[in-house]
Scaffold this motif. Structure first.
Motif, PDB file in Angstrom:
ATOM      1  N   GLY A   8       0.774  -1.232   0.000  1.00  0.00           N
ATOM      2  CA  GLY A   8       0.000   0.000   0.000  1.00  0.00           C
ATOM      3  C   GLY A   8       0.802   1.277   0.000  1.00  0.00           C
ATOM      4  O   GLY A   8       0.234   2.365  -0.088  1.00  0.00           O
ATOM      5  N   GLY A   9       2.116   1.176   0.099  1.00  0.00           N
ATOM      6  CA  GLY A   9       2.924   2.374   0.070  1.00  0.00           C
ATOM      7  C   GLY A   9       2.976   2.975  -1.323  1.00  0.00           C
ATOM      8  O   GLY A   9       2.507   2.385  -2.296  1.00  0.00           O
ATOM      9  N   GLY A  10       3.539   4.168  -1.402  1.00  0.00           N
ATOM     10  CA  GLY A  10       3.662   4.817  -2.691  1.00  0.00           C
ATOM     11  C   GLY A  10       3.836   6.310  -2.552  1.00  0.00           C
ATOM     12  O   GLY A  10       4.136   6.819  -1.471  1.00  0.00           O
ATOM     13  N   LEU A  11       3.632   6.990  -3.656  1.00  0.00           N
ATOM     14  CA  LEU A  11       3.772   8.442  -3.715  1.00  0.00           C
ATOM     15  C   LEU A  11       2.388   9.086  -3.593  1.00  0.00           C
ATOM     16  O   LEU A  11       1.454   8.684  -4.298  1.00  0.00           O
ATOM     17  N   VAL A  12       2.297  10.072  -2.726  1.00  0.00           N
ATOM     18  CA  VAL A  12       1.027  10.777  -2.531  1.00  0.00           C
ATOM     19  C   VAL A  12       1.315  12.251  -2.334  1.00  0.00           C
ATOM     20  O   VAL A  12       2.380  12.617  -1.807  1.00  0.00           O
ATOM     21  N   GLY A  16      -3.037  14.206   0.987  1.00  0.00           N
ATOM     22  CA  GLY A  16      -3.651  12.987   0.482  1.00  0.00           C
ATOM     23  C   GLY A  16      -3.703  11.875   1.507  1.00  0.00           C
ATOM     24  O   GLY A  16      -3.312  12.051   2.672  1.00  0.00           O
ATOM     25  N   SER A  17      -4.192  10.718   1.060  1.00  0.00           N
ATOM     26  CA  SER A  17      -4.384   9.567   1.937  1.00  0.00           C
ATOM     27  C   SER A  17      -3.770   8.316   1.323  1.00  0.00           C
ATOM     28  O   SER A  17      -3.661   8.196   0.103  1.00  0.00           O
ATOM     29  N   LEU A  18      -3.396   7.421   2.191  1.00  0.00           N
ATOM     30  CA  LEU A  18      -2.945   6.088   1.799  1.00  0.00           C
ATOM     31  C   LEU A  18      -3.430   5.103   2.845  1.00  0.00           C
ATOM     32  O   LEU A  18      -3.593   5.459   4.014  1.00  0.00           O
ATOM     33  N   ARG A  19      -3.587   3.872   2.397  1.00  0.00           N
ATOM     34  CA  ARG A  19      -3.946   2.798   3.320  1.00  0.00           C
ATOM     35  C   ARG A  19      -2.904   1.703   3.195  1.00  0.00           C
ATOM     36  O   ARG A  19      -2.720   1.132   2.113  1.00  0.00           O
ATOM     37  N   ASP A  72      -7.679  -7.513  11.681  1.00  0.00           N
ATOM     38  CA  ASP A  72      -8.591  -8.643  11.539  1.00  0.00           C
ATOM     39  C   ASP A  72      -7.890  -9.846  12.148  1.00  0.00           C
ATOM     40  O   ASP A  72      -6.925 -10.359  11.572  1.00  0.00           O
ATOM     41  N   ASN A  73      -8.371 -10.265  13.300  1.00  0.00           N
ATOM     42  CA  ASN A  73      -7.696 -11.358  14.007  1.00  0.00           C
ATOM     43  C   ASN A  73      -7.801 -12.684  13.258  1.00  0.00           C
ATOM     44  O   ASN A  73      -6.902 -13.512  13.324  1.00  0.00           O
ATOM     45  N   ASP A  74      -8.889 -12.880  12.563  1.00  0.00           N
ATOM     46  CA  ASP A  74      -9.061 -14.142  11.830  1.00  0.00           C
ATOM     47  C   ASP A  74      -8.094 -14.255  10.665  1.00  0.00           C
ATOM     48  O   ASP A  74      -7.637 -15.345  10.326  1.00  0.00           O
ATOM     49  N   LYS A  75      -7.810 -13.119  10.049  1.00  0.00           N
ATOM     50  CA  LYS A  75      -6.936 -13.111   8.870  1.00  0.00           C
ATOM     51  C   LYS A  75      -5.502 -12.741   9.202  1.00  0.00           C
ATOM     52  O   LYS A  75      -4.641 -12.789   8.328  1.00  0.00           O
ATOM     53  N   ASN A  76      -5.240 -12.365  10.454  1.00  0.00           N
ATOM     54  CA  ASN A  76      -3.896 -11.911  10.858  1.00  0.00           C
ATOM     55  C   ASN A  76      -3.420 -10.745  10.005  1.00  0.00           C
ATOM     56  O   ASN A  76      -2.289 -10.737   9.504  1.00  0.00           O
ATOM     57  N   THR A  77      -4.290  -9.793   9.828  1.00  0.00           N
ATOM     58  CA  THR A  77      -3.932  -8.601   9.079  1.00  0.00           C
ATOM     59  C   THR A  77      -4.087  -7.360   9.961  1.00  0.00           C
ATOM     60  O   THR A  77      -4.889  -7.339  10.901  1.00  0.00           O
ATOM     61  N   VAL A  78      -3.315  -6.360   9.622  1.00  0.00           N
ATOM     62  CA  VAL A  78      -3.430  -5.067  10.281  1.00  0.00           C
ATOM     63  C   VAL A  78      -3.295  -3.986   9.219  1.00  0.00           C
ATOM     64  O   VAL A  78      -2.429  -4.079   8.336  1.00  0.00           O
ATOM     65  N   ASP A  79      -4.168  -3.007   9.271  1.00  0.00           N
ATOM     66  CA  ASP A  79      -4.156  -1.913   8.318  1.00  0.00           C
ATOM     67  C   ASP A  79      -3.868  -0.601   9.026  1.00  0.00           C
ATOM     68  O   ASP A  79      -4.128  -0.458  10.229  1.00  0.00           O
ATOM     69  N   LEU A  80      -3.379   0.353   8.251  1.00  0.00           N
ATOM     70  CA  LEU A  80      -3.174   1.699   8.763  1.00  0.00           C
ATOM     71  C   LEU A  80      -3.721   2.675   7.732  1.00  0.00           C
ATOM     72  O   LEU A  80      -3.149   2.806   6.641  1.00  0.00           O
ATOM     73  N   GLN A  81      -4.813   3.313   8.068  1.00  0.00           N
ATOM     74  CA  GLN A  81      -5.380   4.351   7.215  1.00  0.00           C
ATOM     75  C   GLN A  81      -4.716   5.672   7.579  1.00  0.00           C
ATOM     76  O   GLN A  81      -4.777   6.087   8.746  1.00  0.00           O
ATOM     77  N   MET A  82      -4.114   6.291   6.594  1.00  0.00           N
ATOM     78  CA  MET A  82      -3.381   7.520   6.830  1.00  0.00           C
ATOM     79  C   MET A  82      -4.005   8.656   6.027  1.00  0.00           C
ATOM     80  O   MET A  82      -4.069   8.573   4.789  1.00  0.00           O
ATOM     81  N   ASN A  83      -4.444   9.678   6.708  1.00  0.00           N
ATOM     82  CA  ASN A  83      -5.062  10.831   6.071  1.00  0.00           C
ATOM     83  C   ASN A  83      -4.249  12.093   6.339  1.00  0.00           C
ATOM     84  O   ASN A  83      -3.406  12.114   7.240  1.00  0.00           O
ATOM     85  N   SER A  84      -4.525  13.105   5.549  1.00  0.00           N
ATOM     86  CA  SER A  84      -3.852  14.401   5.718  1.00  0.00           C
ATOM     87  C   SER A  84      -2.338  14.240   5.781  1.00  0.00           C
ATOM     88  O   SER A  84      -1.663  14.809   6.654  1.00  0.00           O
ATOM     89  N   LEU A  85      -1.800  13.467   4.863  1.00  0.00           N
ATOM     90  CA  LEU A  85      -0.364  13.205   4.868  1.00  0.00           C
ATOM     91  C   LEU A  85       0.420  14.457   4.523  1.00  0.00           C
ATOM     92  O   LEU A  85      -0.013  15.275   3.697  1.00  0.00           O
ATOM     93  N   THR A 121       7.486  -0.750   3.683  1.00  0.00           N
ATOM     94  CA  THR A 121       6.956  -0.197   2.442  1.00  0.00           C
ATOM     95  C   THR A 121       7.177   1.311   2.473  1.00  0.00           C
ATOM     96  O   THR A 121       6.950   1.966   3.499  1.00  0.00           O
ATOM     97  N   LEU A 122       7.631   1.852   1.365  1.00  0.00           N
ATOM     98  CA  LEU A 122       8.009   3.255   1.314  1.00  0.00           C
ATOM     99  C   LEU A 122       6.785   4.131   1.047  1.00  0.00           C
ATOM    100  O   LEU A 122       6.018   3.889   0.115  1.00  0.00           O
ATOM    101  N   VAL A 123       6.650   5.151   1.865  1.00  0.00           N
ATOM    102  CA  VAL A 123       5.630   6.174   1.669  1.00  0.00           C
ATOM    103  C   VAL A 123       6.336   7.497   1.416  1.00  0.00           C
ATOM    104  O   VAL A 123       7.169   7.928   2.233  1.00  0.00           O
ATOM    105  N   THR A 124       6.037   8.093   0.284  1.00  0.00           N
ATOM    106  CA  THR A 124       6.633   9.385  -0.070  1.00  0.00           C
ATOM    107  C   THR A 124       5.526  10.400  -0.246  1.00  0.00           C
ATOM    108  O   THR A 124       4.605  10.188  -1.044  1.00  0.00           O
ATOM    109  N   VAL A 125       5.607  11.477   0.507  1.00  0.00           N
ATOM    110  CA  VAL A 125       4.610  12.542   0.418  1.00  0.00           C
ATOM    111  C   VAL A 125       5.289  13.756  -0.206  1.00  0.00           C
ATOM    112  O   VAL A 125       6.162  14.382   0.404  1.00  0.00           O
ATOM    113  N   SER A 126       4.892  14.052  -1.415  1.00  0.00           N
ATOM    114  CA  SER A 126       5.558  15.119  -2.156  1.00  0.00           C
ATOM    115  C   SER A 126       4.644  15.623  -3.264  1.00  0.00           C
ATOM    116  O   SER A 126       3.864  14.863  -3.833  1.00  0.00           O
ATOM    117  N   SER A 127       4.800  16.901  -3.562  1.00  0.00           N
ATOM    118  CA  SER A 127       4.041  17.472  -4.671  1.00  0.00           C
ATOM    119  C   SER A 127       4.873  17.428  -5.955  1.00  0.00           C
ATOM    120  O   SER A 127       4.404  17.855  -7.023  1.00  0.00           O
TER     121      SER A 127
END
Length: 127
Positions: A8-12, A16-19, A72-85, A121-127
């Motif tokens: 889910g990383g990337g350039l934003v 903006g937002s990323l999950r 999600d404990n059943d799926k062993n997943t964890v998410d991070l919703q990131m807003n106003s980056l 995973t790399l998150v880059t916040v840039s215009s």
């Protein structure tokens, strides 16, 4: 073996937002706490947010109100919703588990209190 794989990383653009998502796989019996950390260039790795098996979450002060962790404990997943980056959020983001109970070499005997990291995973916040 246990693997943590982030996605889910990337350039934003600023504002903006990323999950981010993380999947823990392998011979896992249970995971007490799952969380997200980040490390910016030249800085130490820092905790952003983490959540226990029963849903108790805590956040770094600087991301409160902008980031939301979920799992999600059943799926062993964890998410991070990131807003106003913002540009200062630019970093490599890592998934982490602690208090992990996994199967030992015989496939049955539990091994307690293990800690695992993803590769990031790399998150880059840039215009």
């Amino acid at each position: 073996q246990v693997q943590l794989v982030e996605s889910g990383g990337g350039l934003v653009q600023p504002g903006g937002s990323l999950r981010l998502s993380c999947l823990a796989s392998g011979s896992i019996f249970s995971i007490y706490r799952m969380g997200w950390y980040r490390q910016a260039p030249g800085k130490q790795r820092e905790l952003l947010a983490r959540m226990t098996y029963d849903g108790n979450a805590d956040y770094r002060e600087s991301v409160k109100g902008r980031f939301t962790i979920s799992r999600d404990n059943d799926k062993n997943t964890v998410d991070l919703q990131m807003n106003s980056l913002q540009p200062e959020d630019t970093a490599v983001y890592y998934c982490n588990t602690d208090g992990t109970v996994v199967a030992g070499p015989d496939g049955d005997t539990p091994i307690y209190d293990m800690t695992y990291w993803g590769n990031g995973t790399l998150v880059t916040v840039s215009s």
